[in-house]
Design a protein around this motif. Structure first.
Motif: not given
Length: 247
Positions: A160-168, A180-188, A192-193, A207-212
């Protein structure tokens, strides 16, 4: 059928204890469940079954008189029992058991020697600006020996409340501050999608929750951070914090 009533008195005298369920026909006596408790706690699993894999296996073994129950340690204070339980689960690997979680007092459980070195000497690594992202605090969901897929699914959602920042652009799966691991985020996208294979989610349609959507970062980036204690500000109750942003 196993006569359980005769064990009540001795179990009540055992103080806190750690127990294991296993198949009597398995010569190795490898447990399929590790637990802790007082009194008749170990018997309660048999008397009060639920819909869990543990109960299903107990029922099947009881049907052929093949359920084994061993007391691994007894006569302990509860705090000591928690540590013994967590250690046993870490040693066997929670993915090989029907336990849902690592056990109590699992924070700073099984880690590598390098990770212990980083943790205790507090040799923090600073995330470079070009690797700015979110450090996800998985202290309650990380499990020693969990699969790569399970770790990814625990990290990518749902938030919930994921920052909207393309630099992250990076996601850091952390446990006790260790990466423990590092992932490169493609998009949010909306939580549940995507299908989850190692966890069950119950999300409301609104829901307003997000996943990357992401992938494991390059080996160059992983070499910089995996197994390292990273410098980050306190989360103040948030399940993630910004890193590499200078604030």
């Amino acid at each position: 059928m196993m006569d359980l009533s005769k064990y009540a008195k001795s179990l009540n005298m055992a103080q806190s204890y750690v127990y294991a369920f296993y198949d009597l026909e398995d010569e190795t006596k490898r447990p399929f469940y590790i637990g802790k408790g007082k009194g008749v706690r170990c018997i309660d699993h048999i008397k009060r079954p639920d819909e869990s894999p543990k109960s299903t296996q107990i029922k099947a073994l009881m049907a052929r008189n093949s359920l084994g129950i061993d007391i691994l340690r007894h006569g302990m204070e509860e705090s000591a029992a928690k540590l013994v339980e967590a250690t046993c689960i870490d040693l066997l690997g929670v993915d090989t058991l029907t336990n849902k979680v690592r056990g109590s007092s699992s924070l700073m459980g099984r880690i590598t020697l390098d990770e212990l070195h980083q943790l205790l000497l507090k040799e923090e690594t600073t995330i470079a600006p070009e690797h700015a992202g979110l450090a996800f605090l998985l202290n309650s969901t990380y499990k020693s020996g969990m699969s790569d897929l399970a770790l990814y699914e625990a990290t990518r959602g749902v938030w919930a409340r994921v920052p909207k920042d393309d630099n992250l652009k990076f996601a850091y799966a952390t446990y006790g501050g260790l990466v423990m691991e590092v992932y490169q985020i493609e998009c949010w996208i909306k939580a549940g999608s995507q299908q989850y294979f190692t966890r069950e989610l119950t999300l409301k349609p609104e829901t307003k929750r997000m996943e990357f959507v992401g992938r494991v970062a390059s080996q160059e980036v992983r070499d910089l951070y995996v197994g390292k204690l990273i410098s980050k500000r306190p989360g103040y109750g948030s399940p993630f914090v910004k890193v590499g942003t200078g604030n």
